[in-house]
Design a protein around this motif. Structure first.
Motif, PDB file in Angstrom:
ATOM      1  N   GLN A   7      -2.550   1.323  -7.958  1.00 46.38           N
ATOM      2  CA  GLN A   7      -2.220   2.708  -8.397  1.00 46.38           C
ATOM      3  C   GLN A   7      -2.836   3.590  -7.277  1.00 46.38           C
ATOM      4  O   GLN A   7      -4.058   3.338  -6.840  1.00 46.38           O
ATOM      5  CB  GLN A   7      -3.012   2.792  -9.569  1.00 46.38           C
ATOM      6  CG  GLN A   7      -3.037   4.155 -10.307  1.00 46.38           C
ATOM      7  CD  GLN A   7      -1.582   4.546 -10.823  1.00 46.38           C
ATOM      8  OE1 GLN A   7      -1.322   3.773 -11.754  1.00 46.38           O
ATOM      9  NE2 GLN A   7      -1.060   5.862 -10.666  1.00 46.38           N
ATOM     10  N   VAL A   8      -2.400   4.671  -6.998  1.00 48.07           N
ATOM     11  CA  VAL A   8      -3.005   5.747  -6.078  1.00 48.07           C
ATOM     12  C   VAL A   8      -3.037   7.204  -6.809  1.00 48.07           C
ATOM     13  O   VAL A   8      -2.322   7.319  -7.562  1.00 48.07           O
ATOM     14  CB  VAL A   8      -2.052   5.744  -4.912  1.00 48.07           C
ATOM     15  CG1 VAL A   8      -1.986   4.478  -3.921  1.00 48.07           C
ATOM     16  CG2 VAL A   8      -0.771   6.460  -5.092  1.00 48.07           C
ATOM     17  N   LEU A   9      -3.773   7.960  -6.283  1.00 46.79           N
ATOM     18  CA  LEU A   9      -3.900   9.200  -6.793  1.00 46.79           C
ATOM     19  C   LEU A   9      -3.779   9.913  -5.474  1.00 46.79           C
ATOM     20  O   LEU A   9      -4.045   9.826  -4.227  1.00 46.79           O
ATOM     21  CB  LEU A   9      -5.471   9.622  -7.147  1.00 46.79           C
ATOM     22  CG  LEU A   9      -5.932   8.566  -8.219  1.00 46.79           C
ATOM     23  CD1 LEU A   9      -7.559   8.984  -8.353  1.00 46.79           C
ATOM     24  CD2 LEU A   9      -5.329   8.724  -9.338  1.00 46.79           C
ATOM     25  N   ASN A  10      -2.892  11.329  -5.801  1.00 47.27           N
ATOM     26  CA  ASN A  10      -2.551  12.113  -4.645  1.00 47.27           C
ATOM     27  C   ASN A  10      -3.016  13.484  -4.848  1.00 47.27           C
ATOM     28  O   ASN A  10      -3.145  13.936  -6.089  1.00 47.27           O
ATOM     29  CB  ASN A  10      -0.878  12.174  -4.561  1.00 47.27           C
ATOM     30  CG  ASN A  10      -0.472  10.890  -4.086  1.00 47.27           C
ATOM     31  OD1 ASN A  10      -0.945  10.140  -3.256  1.00 47.27           O
ATOM     32  ND2 ASN A  10       0.728  10.471  -5.035  1.00 47.27           N
ATOM     33  N   GLY A  13      -3.777  14.235   0.385  1.00 45.22           N
ATOM     34  CA  GLY A  13      -4.505  13.322   0.606  1.00 45.22           C
ATOM     35  C   GLY A  13      -4.035  12.221  -0.321  1.00 45.22           C
ATOM     36  O   GLY A  13      -3.462  12.700  -1.516  1.00 45.22           O
ATOM     37  N   THR A  14      -4.675  10.978  -0.185  1.00 44.72           N
ATOM     38  CA  THR A  14      -4.445   9.633  -1.297  1.00 44.72           C
ATOM     39  C   THR A  14      -5.771   9.033  -1.350  1.00 44.72           C
ATOM     40  O   THR A  14      -6.665   8.823  -0.478  1.00 44.72           O
ATOM     41  CB  THR A  14      -3.305   8.770  -0.551  1.00 44.72           C
ATOM     42  OG1 THR A  14      -2.382   9.680  -0.423  1.00 44.72           O
ATOM     43  CG2 THR A  14      -3.106   7.941  -1.738  1.00 44.72           C
ATOM     44  N   LEU A  15      -5.945   8.628  -2.522  1.00 44.29           N
ATOM     45  CA  LEU A  15      -7.213   7.916  -2.936  1.00 44.29           C
ATOM     46  C   LEU A  15      -6.679   6.651  -3.725  1.00 44.29           C
ATOM     47  O   LEU A  15      -5.869   6.934  -4.813  1.00 44.29           O
ATOM     48  CB  LEU A  15      -8.322   8.693  -3.867  1.00 44.29           C
ATOM     49  CG  LEU A  15      -9.406   8.016  -4.386  1.00 44.29           C
ATOM     50  CD1 LEU A  15     -10.201   7.221  -3.145  1.00 44.29           C
ATOM     51  CD2 LEU A  15      -9.977   8.696  -5.353  1.00 44.29           C
ATOM     52  N   ALA A  16      -7.251   5.804  -3.617  1.00 43.28           N
ATOM     53  CA  ALA A  16      -6.896   4.275  -4.296  1.00 43.28           C
ATOM     54  C   ALA A  16      -8.026   3.350  -4.193  1.00 43.28           C
ATOM     55  O   ALA A  16      -8.979   3.278  -3.552  1.00 43.28           O
ATOM     56  CB  ALA A  16      -5.837   3.660  -3.724  1.00 43.28           C
ATOM     57  N   ILE A  17      -8.441   2.693  -5.521  1.00 39.05           N
ATOM     58  CA  ILE A  17      -9.485   1.634  -5.423  1.00 39.05           C
ATOM     59  C   ILE A  17      -8.717   0.338  -5.766  1.00 39.05           C
ATOM     60  O   ILE A  17      -7.845   0.347  -6.845  1.00 39.05           O
ATOM     61  CB  ILE A  17     -10.527   2.166  -6.895  1.00 39.05           C
ATOM     62  CG1 ILE A  17     -11.272   3.323  -6.375  1.00 39.05           C
ATOM     63  CG2 ILE A  17     -11.492   0.911  -6.891  1.00 39.05           C
ATOM     64  CD1 ILE A  17     -12.457   3.782  -7.373  1.00 39.05           C
ATOM     65  N   GLY A  18      -9.030  -0.618  -5.153  1.00 40.09           N
ATOM     66  CA  GLY A  18      -8.219  -1.985  -5.388  1.00 40.09           C
ATOM     67  C   GLY A  18      -9.303  -3.018  -5.604  1.00 40.09           C
ATOM     68  O   GLY A  18     -10.611  -2.961  -5.451  1.00 40.09           O
ATOM     69  N   SER A  19      -8.765  -4.181  -5.693  1.00 43.27           N
ATOM     70  CA  SER A  19      -9.313  -5.438  -5.832  1.00 43.27           C
ATOM     71  C   SER A  19      -9.160  -6.386  -4.723  1.00 43.27           C
ATOM     72  O   SER A  19      -8.304  -6.153  -4.232  1.00 43.27           O
ATOM     73  CB  SER A  19      -9.017  -6.263  -7.234  1.00 43.27           C
ATOM     74  OG  SER A  19      -7.645  -6.500  -7.076  1.00 43.27           O
ATOM     75  N   CYS A  20     -10.124  -7.001  -4.269  1.00 43.21           N
ATOM     76  CA  CYS A  20     -10.199  -7.890  -3.210  1.00 43.21           C
ATOM     77  C   CYS A  20     -10.522  -9.166  -3.372  1.00 43.21           C
ATOM     78  O   CYS A  20     -11.290  -9.513  -4.283  1.00 43.21           O
ATOM     79  CB  CYS A  20     -11.109  -7.309  -2.018  1.00 43.21           C
ATOM     80  SG  CYS A  20     -10.965  -5.571  -1.723  1.00 43.21           S
TER      81      CYS A  20
END
Length: 166
Positions: free
Chosen positions: A57-60, A156-163
């Motif tokens: 999921q990304v935020l713009n 701009g784009t922001l995302a938080i992910g799992s690694c």
């Protein structure tokens, strides 16, 4: 692939701009709050030699026609996947990523911070785009931000992910 992008940069930029304009105009007047939650299990990647992070999921945020818009699009059908390698190099690493086009791109990334808590990289020159990648090692979470200016239109784009680490 690089030659294709260099030869068709103006066409690619125009297509992205038109898509951004269409997206911007179709979302006017839709003022609502939306929250998307997904459960997560910690995954320590502090001793990995390669780390792969997934962003579903990304935020713009965009500026266009004297308006600033913030958008939460639908979750990605093909999540963005980043693989960080050459982690032991003190200055330059390697980023391989698959985006919504499903093509693999490899770029150098520049290490800014590497301590017990986090690993921070930058990619891009800042001329057209600049991305930051922060991997929180002990929990296996990563933040990704990207700022872009196409034909003078900032986005701009922001995302938080799992690694996961290998």
């Amino acid at each position: 692939m690089k030659n294709f992008i260099k030869q068709n940069w103006s066409k690619i930029s125009l297509v992205l701009l038109v898509g951004l304009l269409i997206f911007s105009f179709t979302n006017k007047g839709n003022i609502s709050t939306k929250e998307v939650k997904k459960s997560f299990i910690k995954n320590d990647v502090s001793s990995a030699i390669q780390i792969t992070c997934t962003y579903p999921q990304v935020l713009n945020a965009n500026y266009l026609n004297d308006e600033i818009s913030h958008n939460i699009p639908q979750p990605e059908t093909n999540p963005i996947i980043f693989t960080f390698s050459k982690l032991d190099d003190p200055k330059v690493g390697q980023l391989s990523y698959i985006d919504s086009t499903r093509s693999i791109t490899n770029v150098p990334i520049y290490k800014i911070t590497n301590d017990s808590e986090k690993l921070v990289y930058l990619d891009g020159t800042g001329e057209n785009y600049l991305s930051t990648h922060t991997i929180y090692k002990n929990v296996g979470v990563s933040t990704y931000t990207k700022t872009v200016s196409i034909l003078g239109i900032p986005s701009g784009t922001l995302a938080i992910g799992s690694c996961v680490g290998y």
